[in-house]
Design an enzyme around this catalytic site. Structure first.
Site, short mmCIF file in Angstrom:
data_model
loop_
_atom_site.label_atom_id
_atom_site.label_comp_id
_atom_site.label_asym_id
_atom_site.label_seq_id
_atom_site.Cartn_x
_atom_site.Cartn_y
_atom_site.Cartn_z
CB SER A 149 -19.45 5.35 12.89
OG SER A 149 -20.11 6.24 13.77
CE1 TYR A 162 -27.33 12.26 1.21
CE2 TYR A 162 -25.78 14.08 1.02
CZ TYR A 162 -27.03 13.55 0.78
OH TYR A 162 -27.98 14.27 0.11
P1 NDP Z 1 -9.16 11.76 12.31
O1 NDP Z 1 -9.77 12.88 11.52
O2 NDP Z 1 -8.39 12.06 13.53
O3 NDP Z 1 -8.27 10.86 11.34
C1 NDP Z 1 -8.73 10.50 10.07
C2 NDP Z 1 -7.61 9.81 9.31
O4 NDP Z 1 -8.11 9.46 8.00
C3 NDP Z 1 -6.42 10.71 9.12
O5 NDP Z 1 -5.24 9.96 9.25
C4 NDP Z 1 -6.59 11.19 7.68
O6 NDP Z 1 -5.33 11.45 7.08
C5 NDP Z 1 -7.22 9.97 7.02
N1 NDP Z 1 -7.91 10.30 5.78
C6 NDP Z 1 -9.05 11.02 5.62
N2 NDP Z 1 -9.34 11.13 4.31
C7 NDP Z 1 -8.35 10.49 3.64
C8 NDP Z 1 -8.07 10.27 2.26
N3 NDP Z 1 -8.86 10.73 1.28
N4 NDP Z 1 -6.97 9.56 1.92
C9 NDP Z 1 -6.14 9.08 2.89
N5 NDP Z 1 -6.36 9.26 4.21
C10 NDP Z 1 -7.44 9.95 4.57
O7 NDP Z 1 -10.41 10.83 12.65
P2 NDP Z 1 -10.53 9.44 13.47
O8 NDP Z 1 -9.21 8.93 13.85
O9 NDP Z 1 -11.54 9.64 14.51
O10 NDP Z 1 -11.18 8.54 12.33
C11 NDP Z 1 -10.79 7.20 12.09
C12 NDP Z 1 -12.01 6.39 11.72
O11 NDP Z 1 -12.89 6.32 12.85
C13 NDP Z 1 -12.85 6.99 10.58
O12 NDP Z 1 -13.25 5.95 9.72
C14 NDP Z 1 -14.05 7.58 11.30
O13 NDP Z 1 -15.18 7.61 10.45
C15 NDP Z 1 -14.21 6.59 12.44
N6 NDP Z 1 -14.97 7.09 13.59
C16 NDP Z 1 -14.51 8.12 14.37
C17 NDP Z 1 -15.24 8.55 15.46
C18 NDP Z 1 -14.79 9.65 16.36
O14 NDP Z 1 -15.60 10.13 17.19
N7 NDP Z 1 -13.56 10.08 16.31
C19 NDP Z 1 -16.55 7.94 15.79
C20 NDP Z 1 -16.92 6.86 14.94
C21 NDP Z 1 -16.15 6.46 13.88
P3 NDP Z 1 -4.89 12.81 6.33
O15 NDP Z 1 -5.59 13.94 7.00
O16 NDP Z 1 -3.41 12.81 6.51
O17 NDP Z 1 -5.30 12.57 4.92
#
Ligand code: NDP
Length: 280
Positions: A149, A162
């Protein structure tokens, strides 16, 4: 399917929604066999339907429900992928979140259990997955792309300290792992997104999806926040991930970050003092 990823097998974590879902779609459309994963069954079914709607046959993808923070979840994900597709070429460590404090504490008062949860998801699970896929990627001369990020960059983030801490650690881990693994032919790189319209804001803040959409729209219309004039969409990040995961496109890029943020990290809060710049 013929395409850039024809013959490749990819695990994309966090592909039940958001950036991960779009990445799974892009990889599959470009010929990869993909393993889709996440915890939420309904969301996983949403990705399944999106793949089918795009003309991807069931034989080209696998859905594995798993909590990526558990050792058994990680093991299942990898073993089922190998069982079904016979090898692994690409790992996208995309699952991540800014997990809210259970007692709604903010700033440096956020609890240590929040710190542990955030680190376990955004850093520890990536370390464990990297260790576990190492022998398989060494065999295939494969590629890892981590999703970090822009909050990892060199500025403070007072409300939820964090999450940026975890993403900064992830960036540093990418660099160390990249040097260690390139001797075995495995590349590791990172994409650092800015504001992207996914479920991220909703799960980080507990706001409704309408309120989150308003946040994304407001940010997009504020040039002091996002100079390019709109909040990112998952496909913008998926394309950057695909570039780093595709050996022919980015072979000489090792342990680097691609910042995909519409210009957010280039502007200082100071710019908010000035009116929007207009073309002459
Ligand atoms: P979403 O919340 O739309 O998607 C997050 C994904 O991570 C979901 O598929 C969720 O699946 C999965 N996930 C979360 N926790 C777990 C877990 N414990 N085990 C398995 N799967 C998990 O967010 P984004 O698509 O935006 O996020 C994707 C990445 O991008 C992340 O690393 C985020 O930190 C990063 N990011 C996002 C930004 C934004 O503005 N959107 C900005 C900067 C970085 P489920 O709910 O089915 O468990």
């Amino acid at each position: 399917m013929v395409g850039r990823f024809s013959g490749k097998v990819a695990i994309i974590t966090g592909s039940s929604f958001g950036i991960g879902r779009e990445t799974a779609l892009l990889f599959a459309k470009e010929g990869a066999k993909v393993t889709v994963t996440g915890r939420n069954e309904e969301r996983l079914q949403g990705t399944r339907q999106a793949l089918l709607d795009s003309g991807i046959p069931e034989t080209n993808f696998l859905i594995v429900p798993a909590d990526i923070t558990t050792s058994s979840g990680q093991d299942t994900l990898i073993s089922k992928t190998l069982e079904r597709f016979g090898k692994l070429d690409i790992l996208v460590n995309n699952a991540g979140a800014s997990i809210p404090d259970s007692q709604k504490r903010t700033g440096i008062n956020q609890g240590i259990e929040t710190y542990e949860q955030v680190m376990r998801l955004n850093v520890q699970s990536v370390i464990e997955m990297t260790q576990k896929v190492r022998p398989h990627l060494a065999k295939s001369k494969g590629d890892i792309v981590n999703v970090s990020s822009i909050v990892a960059l060199n500025f403070g983030w007072a409300r939820t300290p964090y999450y940026p801490l975890a993403k900064a650690a992830l960036d540093q881990y990418t660099r160390s792992a990249a040097i260690d693994l390139i001797h075995e032919g495995i590349r590791v790189n990172t994409v650092n997104p800015g504001v992207v319209q996914t479920g991220f804001h909703e799960s980080a803040t507990g706001l409704s999806s309408d309120a989150s959409q308003k946040f994304y729209d407001d940010m997009g219309s504020n040039p002091s926040a996002i100079p390019c004039g709109f909040s990112g969409r998952p496909e913008h990040i998926a394309k950057a991930i695909a570039f780093l995961a595709h050996r022919d496109s980015s072979e000489y890029i090792i342990g680097q970050n691609i910042i995909a943020d519409g210009g957010t990290s280039l502007v200082l809060g100071l710019h908010a003092q000035f009116p929007r710049q207009t073309k002459n």
